[in-house]
Design a protein around this motif. Structure first.
Motif, PDB file in Angstrom:
ATOM      1  N   SER A  51       0.833  -1.202   0.000  1.00  0.00           N
ATOM      2  CA  SER A  51       0.000   0.000   0.000  1.00  0.00           C
ATOM      3  C   SER A  51       0.869   1.253   0.000  1.00  0.00           C
ATOM      4  N   ALA A  52       1.968   1.207   0.739  1.00  0.00           N
ATOM      5  CA  ALA A  52       2.858   2.363   0.838  1.00  0.00           C
ATOM      6  C   ALA A  52       3.777   2.502  -0.374  1.00  0.00           C
ATOM      7  N   ILE A  53       4.260   1.375  -0.894  1.00  0.00           N
ATOM      8  CA  ILE A  53       5.222   1.359  -2.011  1.00  0.00           C
ATOM      9  C   ILE A  53       4.676   0.399  -3.070  1.00  0.00           C
ATOM     10  N   PRO A  54       3.691   0.818  -3.871  1.00  0.00           N
ATOM     11  CA  PRO A  54       3.003  -0.097  -4.781  1.00  0.00           C
ATOM     12  C   PRO A  54       3.901  -0.846  -5.764  1.00  0.00           C
ATOM     13  N   HIS A  55       5.008  -0.267  -6.147  1.00  0.00           N
ATOM     14  CA  HIS A  55       5.882  -0.945  -7.112  1.00  0.00           C
ATOM     15  C   HIS A  55       7.134  -1.488  -6.452  1.00  0.00           C
ATOM     16  N   GLY A  56       7.132  -1.554  -5.133  1.00  0.00           N
ATOM     17  CA  GLY A  56       8.272  -2.111  -4.409  1.00  0.00           C
ATOM     18  C   GLY A  56       8.371  -3.607  -4.625  1.00  0.00           C
ATOM     19  N   LYS A  57       9.533  -4.121  -4.359  1.00  0.00           N
ATOM     20  CA  LYS A  57       9.756  -5.565  -4.445  1.00  0.00           C
ATOM     21  C   LYS A  57      10.128  -6.074  -3.060  1.00  0.00           C
ATOM     22  N   ILE A  58       9.490  -7.147  -2.665  1.00  0.00           N
ATOM     23  CA  ILE A  58       9.752  -7.744  -1.365  1.00  0.00           C
ATOM     24  C   ILE A  58      11.001  -8.616  -1.487  1.00  0.00           C
ATOM     25  N   LYS A  59      11.986  -8.340  -0.642  1.00  0.00           N
ATOM     26  CA  LYS A  59      13.197  -9.157  -0.628  1.00  0.00           C
ATOM     27  C   LYS A  59      13.049 -10.331   0.337  1.00  0.00           C
ATOM     28  N   GLN A  60      12.589 -10.024   1.540  1.00  0.00           N
ATOM     29  CA  GLN A  60      12.528 -11.035   2.589  1.00  0.00           C
ATOM     30  C   GLN A  60      11.329 -10.782   3.503  1.00  0.00           C
ATOM     31  N   ILE A  61      10.858 -11.878   4.087  1.00  0.00           N
ATOM     32  CA  ILE A  61       9.813 -11.827   5.108  1.00  0.00           C
ATOM     33  C   ILE A  61      10.332 -12.610   6.312  1.00  0.00           C
ATOM     34  N   PHE A  62      10.191 -12.033   7.497  1.00  0.00           N
ATOM     35  CA  PHE A  62      10.584 -12.694   8.735  1.00  0.00           C
ATOM     36  C   PHE A  62       9.332 -12.887   9.573  1.00  0.00           C
ATOM     37  N   ILE A  63       9.156 -14.090  10.112  1.00  0.00           N
ATOM     38  CA  ILE A  63       7.942 -14.443  10.856  1.00  0.00           C
ATOM     39  C   ILE A  63       8.349 -15.050  12.195  1.00  0.00           C
ATOM     40  N   SER A  64       7.689 -14.627  13.261  1.00  0.00           N
ATOM     41  CA  SER A  64       7.917 -15.204  14.578  1.00  0.00           C
ATOM     42  C   SER A  64       6.570 -15.447  15.241  1.00  0.00           C
ATOM     43  N   ALA A  65       6.451 -16.582  15.930  1.00  0.00           N
ATOM     44  CA  ALA A  65       5.192 -16.932  16.591  1.00  0.00           C
ATOM     45  C   ALA A  65       5.452 -17.391  18.022  1.00  0.00           C
ATOM     46  N   ARG A  66       4.478 -17.104  18.884  1.00  0.00           N
ATOM     47  CA  ARG A  66       4.507 -17.615  20.257  1.00  0.00           C
ATOM     48  C   ARG A  66       3.077 -17.823  20.725  1.00  0.00           C
ATOM     49  N   SER A  67       2.933 -18.692  21.681  1.00  0.00           N
ATOM     50  CA  SER A  67       1.627 -18.976  22.256  1.00  0.00           C
ATOM     51  C   SER A  67       1.636 -18.594  23.724  1.00  0.00           C
ATOM     52  N   GLU A  68       0.513 -18.108  24.182  1.00  0.00           N
ATOM     53  CA  GLU A  68       0.374 -17.818  25.607  1.00  0.00           C
ATOM     54  C   GLU A  68       0.004 -19.081  26.382  1.00  0.00           C
ATOM     55  N   LYS A  69      -0.249 -20.182  25.659  1.00  0.00           N
ATOM     56  CA  LYS A  69      -0.673 -21.429  26.299  1.00  0.00           C
ATOM     57  C   LYS A  69       0.449 -22.450  26.421  1.00  0.00           C
ATOM     58  N   THR A  70       1.398 -22.417  25.489  1.00  0.00           N
ATOM     59  CA  THR A  70       2.480 -23.402  25.479  1.00  0.00           C
ATOM     60  C   THR A  70       3.706 -22.798  24.816  1.00  0.00           C
ATOM     61  N   LYS A  71       4.859 -23.346  25.085  1.00  0.00           N
ATOM     62  CA  LYS A  71       6.104 -22.860  24.493  1.00  0.00           C
ATOM     63  C   LYS A  71       6.169 -23.306  23.027  1.00  0.00           C
ATOM     64  N   VAL A  72       6.394 -22.364  22.116  1.00  0.00           N
ATOM     65  CA  VAL A  72       6.535 -22.677  20.689  1.00  0.00           C
ATOM     66  C   VAL A  72       8.037 -22.765  20.409  1.00  0.00           C
ATOM     67  N   ASN A  73       8.542 -23.989  20.354  1.00  0.00           N
ATOM     68  CA  ASN A  73       9.977 -24.195  20.217  1.00  0.00           C
ATOM     69  C   ASN A  73      10.365 -24.794  18.865  1.00  0.00           C
ATOM     70  N   ARG A  74       9.539 -24.534  17.863  1.00  0.00           N
ATOM     71  CA  ARG A  74       9.854 -24.979  16.506  1.00  0.00           C
ATOM     72  C   ARG A  74       9.361 -23.918  15.525  1.00  0.00           C
ATOM     73  N   PRO A  75       9.920 -23.904  14.327  1.00  0.00           N
ATOM     74  CA  PRO A  75       9.524 -22.888  13.341  1.00  0.00           C
ATOM     75  C   PRO A  75       8.048 -22.999  12.962  1.00  0.00           C
ATOM     76  N   VAL A  76       7.411 -21.849  12.809  1.00  0.00           N
ATOM     77  CA  VAL A  76       6.000 -21.783  12.416  1.00  0.00           C
ATOM     78  C   VAL A  76       5.935 -21.163  11.023  1.00  0.00           C
ATOM     79  N   ALA A  77       5.589 -21.979  10.042  1.00  0.00           N
ATOM     80  CA  ALA A  77       5.518 -21.538   8.648  1.00  0.00           C
ATOM     81  C   ALA A  77       4.225 -20.765   8.395  1.00  0.00           C
ATOM     82  N   PRO A  78       4.191 -19.976   7.329  1.00  0.00           N
ATOM     83  CA  PRO A  78       2.964 -19.248   6.986  1.00  0.00           C
ATOM     84  C   PRO A  78       1.818 -20.211   6.671  1.00  0.00           C
ATOM     85  N   CYS A  79       0.603 -19.798   6.984  1.00  0.00           N
ATOM     86  CA  CYS A  79      -0.575 -20.605   6.657  1.00  0.00           C
ATOM     87  C   CYS A  79      -0.789 -20.613   5.138  1.00  0.00           C
TER      88      CYS A  79
END
Length: 161
Positions: A84-112
């Motif tokens: 929305s901010a840079i309509p013709h921009g190119k995405i180089k990288q995406i970084f994702i981090s996840a955690r749960s308030e119910k249990t420890k998330v100790n493995r990588p969480v891939a995008p849905c």
């Protein structure tokens, strides 16, 4: 009948200290975004940081809603904010981090699946790979070199011609 084989390429880091300083900084931004997610129903917080070809960084986190289909994932918030901010921009990288308030998330969480499809749209559009780093709260971090590594039979605009 012919048998075929699909392979994917990815790198697994044992922990955040193995990332480059820039990658480490971007994962930290995803963690900061994750920690301010609005997830009162699932208690599963996700944050994302997107870096564009001009080195601008956009953040996103999951935003839940009592009407479940009305919520949105962190990855799409960050991507759509960037585009929305840079309509013709190119995405180089995406970084994702996840955690749960119910249990420890100790493995990588891939995008849905929906987020994978959104990433596929922009990777197809820009005709350049988007690297995707994904992590849990602790433990290993995975780097995929393209959305095709996570979604090898992706649907894209070539199907509509």
């Amino acid at each position: 009948m012919n048998d075929h084989h699909i392979s994917t390429k990815f790198t697994v880091f044992d922990n955040q200290s193995e990332l480059s300083s820039i990658e480490n900084e971007l994962l930290n931004k995803a963690i900061q975004a994750r920690d301010s997610a609005y997830a009162p129903y699932s208690s599963f917080n996700v944050g994302a940081a997107v870096i564009l070809d001009n080195d601008q960084v956009f953040l996103g986190n999951n935003q839940e809603n009592a009407a479940y289909p009305s919520g949105i994932c962190a990855e799409r918030v960050a991507i759509w904010s960037a585009m929305s901010a840079i309509p013709h921009g190119k995405i180089k990288q995406i970084f994702i981090s996840a955690r749960s308030e119910k249990t420890k998330v100790n493995r990588p969480v891939a995008p849905c699946g929906a987020c994978r499809q959104a990433i596929a749209e922009y990777e197809t559009r820009q005709k350049e790979n988007i690297e995707i780093f994904f992590a849990g709260e602790t433990g290993k971090i995975v780097k995929a070199y393209s959305i095709k590594d996570l979604l090898p039979w992706m649907f894209d605009n070539s199907m509509l011609s």
